[in-house]
Design a protein around this motif. Structure first.
Motif, short mmCIF file in Angstrom:
data_model
loop_
_atom_site.label_atom_id
_atom_site.label_comp_id
_atom_site.label_asym_id
_atom_site.label_seq_id
_atom_site.Cartn_x
_atom_site.Cartn_y
_atom_site.Cartn_z
N UNK A 224 56.68 28.21 34.69
CA UNK A 224 56.28 29.54 34.18
C UNK A 224 54.76 29.65 34.03
N UNK A 225 54.15 28.61 33.47
CA UNK A 225 52.69 28.64 33.26
C UNK A 225 51.95 28.75 34.58
N UNK A 226 52.39 27.99 35.56
CA UNK A 226 51.75 28.03 36.87
C UNK A 226 52.00 29.37 37.56
N UNK A 227 53.22 29.88 37.42
CA UNK A 227 53.53 31.18 38.02
C UNK A 227 52.71 32.30 37.39
N UNK A 228 52.54 32.23 36.08
CA UNK A 228 51.73 33.23 35.38
C UNK A 228 50.28 33.16 35.85
N UNK A 229 49.77 31.96 36.03
CA UNK A 229 48.40 31.80 36.53
C UNK A 229 48.26 32.40 37.92
N UNK A 230 49.24 32.15 38.79
CA UNK A 230 49.19 32.70 40.15
C UNK A 230 49.20 34.23 40.11
N UNK A 231 49.98 34.79 39.22
CA UNK A 231 50.03 36.26 39.07
C UNK A 231 48.66 36.79 38.62
N UNK A 232 48.06 36.10 37.68
CA UNK A 232 46.75 36.53 37.18
C UNK A 232 45.69 36.50 38.28
N UNK A 233 45.66 35.39 39.03
CA UNK A 233 44.64 35.27 40.07
C UNK A 233 44.90 36.27 41.18
N UNK A 234 46.18 36.55 41.46
CA UNK A 234 46.51 37.54 42.47
C UNK A 234 46.10 38.93 42.07
N UNK A 235 46.34 39.28 40.83
CA UNK A 235 45.94 40.60 40.32
C UNK A 235 44.42 40.75 40.32
N UNK A 236 43.72 39.69 39.93
CA UNK A 236 42.26 39.78 39.90
C UNK A 236 41.69 39.90 41.31
N UNK A 237 42.36 39.29 42.29
CA UNK A 237 41.93 39.43 43.68
C UNK A 237 42.11 40.87 44.17
N UNK A 238 43.25 41.46 43.86
CA UNK A 238 43.51 42.84 44.26
C UNK A 238 42.52 43.81 43.60
N UNK A 239 42.27 43.61 42.32
CA UNK A 239 41.31 44.46 41.61
C UNK A 239 39.91 44.31 42.21
N UNK A 240 39.55 43.08 42.56
CA UNK A 240 38.25 42.83 43.17
C UNK A 240 38.10 43.60 44.47
N UNK A 241 39.16 43.63 45.27
CA UNK A 241 39.11 44.36 46.53
C UNK A 241 38.96 45.86 46.31
N UNK A 242 39.64 46.36 45.30
CA UNK A 242 39.62 47.80 45.02
C UNK A 242 38.25 48.26 44.49
N UNK A 243 37.65 47.44 43.64
CA UNK A 243 36.39 47.86 43.03
C UNK A 243 35.16 47.33 43.76
N UNK A 244 35.38 46.41 44.73
CA UNK A 244 34.26 45.86 45.48
C UNK A 244 33.37 44.97 44.66
N UNK A 245 33.90 44.43 43.59
CA UNK A 245 33.15 43.56 42.70
C UNK A 245 34.06 42.43 42.24
N UNK A 246 33.55 41.21 42.27
CA UNK A 246 34.39 40.05 42.02
C UNK A 246 34.85 39.95 40.57
N UNK A 247 36.15 39.77 40.42
CA UNK A 247 36.78 39.49 39.14
C UNK A 247 37.70 38.30 39.35
N UNK A 248 37.59 37.31 38.50
CA UNK A 248 38.43 36.12 38.60
C UNK A 248 39.07 35.86 37.25
N UNK A 249 40.38 35.94 37.21
CA UNK A 249 41.13 35.61 36.00
C UNK A 249 42.18 34.58 36.38
N UNK A 250 41.98 33.36 35.94
CA UNK A 250 42.91 32.29 36.30
C UNK A 250 42.23 31.22 37.14
#
Length: 323
Positions: free
Chosen positions: A4-30
């Motif tokens: 669960x902990x690893x899966x949650x981390x993967x979800x966080x990093x995936x969401x931060x990657x998608x947000x980064x693409x949308x806003x054109x500015x790097x965000x890293x969570x996880x």
């Protein structure tokens, strides 16, 4: 550590990657769900379009210290699913190769090898090691086509290594997945039916991989005729990567690389370590992963990826093959 902990981390990093693409500015969570750790950049072969084998690599040769590996793994243990124990070089040349396998049992671990160091004893140890996946490169189905690229290689030895691994997987009911990797080029593209037959007989997966070219005269010699496996297209006498190189790349969020000497690299296309994010002998992984150098590199990629030289050979974005 819990799934669960690893899966949650993967979800966080995936969401931060998608947000980064949308806003054109790097965000890293996880933290990265996967990482490549270079056990060594030494190799027994001299493959002409390999950055290492061709002699183009300028960085020093050496072997990763087990203590460094243990420290990296300890920090990433709560977050990371996958370890790749290879980058440039032949990992089985490391004198402590099997110790690294032992320390990797908590992860889904992959090793990629040129197959020259698999005898009866090695095949048994690997089958029983807990390794998840073993990739063996076999880039031809005749001695001539194999040695055309794998300079210094022994075709029969690699075939025997595949046979021994397959036998030991069956003997010990091992969960190890054997994958044969076939680097498709102009010398072997007609042999794909034969490699498919061999993979089936060995109960192995098959990865048909695109050919990268790094030398000026290599395109005419190596690029296959079958467009499905071409990384490049010829336009007015010049070869260009088929990818449009969009201003995004998941590798910078999901799959970093650590060189044998502790330098953290952004991705597997930084063969010579030109974009070092810092050294893990002096810093924690978290500090470098979230540090200013990594942030700047990610932002540069999101704004103008084509200006980053290591991206010029990247196949990300080409859908007709896997690499």
């Amino acid at each position: 550590m819990s799934f669960f902990t690893r899966a949650l981390n993967t979800t966080k990093i995936g969401c931060s990657y998608l947000i980064s693409n949308l806003q054109g500015k790097a965000l890293v969570v996880g933290m990265p769900p996967a990482i490549s750790l270079e056990l060594t950049n030494n190799c027994n072969l001299r493959c002409p379009e390999c950055f290492n084998g061709s002699g183009a690599m300028k960085r020093k040769k050496g072997f990763m210290e087990l203590a460094l590996f243990e420290r990296i793994v300890e920090e990433l243990r709560p977050y990371t699913f996958h370890l790749n124990l290879y980058f440039q070089g032949e990992p089985m040349l490391h004198p402590g190769f099997y110790k690294f396998l032992e320390k990797s049992k908590e992860f889904k671990t992959t090793v990629s090898t040129n197959g020259h160091f698999i005898d009866d004893h090695a095949a048994e140890k690997i089958a029983l090691s807990g390794l998840n996946k073993l990739i063996i490169s076999l880039d031809g189905m005749t001695e001539e086509s194999y040695r055309a690229y794998r300079v210094g290689g022994d075709f029969k030895k690699v075939i025997e290594g595949i046979r021994l691994i397959s036998l030991n997987i069956k003997k010990y009911s091992s969960s190890l997945k054997l994958v044969i990797q076939f680097l498709v080029n102009r010398h072997n593209e007609d042999q794909i039916p034969q490699i498919k037959k061999l993979a089936k007989e060995a109960n192995a997966g098959l990865k048909l991989k695109s050919m990268q070219v790094i030398t000026k005269d290599g395109f005419e010699k190596w690029v296959p005729n079958n467009r499905r496996f071409k990384r490049y297209e010829e336009i007015e006498g010049r070869y260009n990567i088929r990818s449009k190189l969009p201003n995004r790349c998941s590798r910078l969020w999901f799959r970093p690389v650590v060189a044998w000497d502790g330098y953290l690299l952004p991705c597997c296309f930084d063969k010579d370590g030109n974009y070092r994010m810092g050294n893990l002998y002096n810093s924690s992984f978290s500090d470098l992963w979230n540090g200013p150098k990594y942030k700047l590199f990610r932002n540069n990629l999101l704004s103008d990826r084509k200006s980053i030289d290591i991206c010029s050979n990247c196949c990300s974005g080409i859908k007709s093959f896997n690499t």
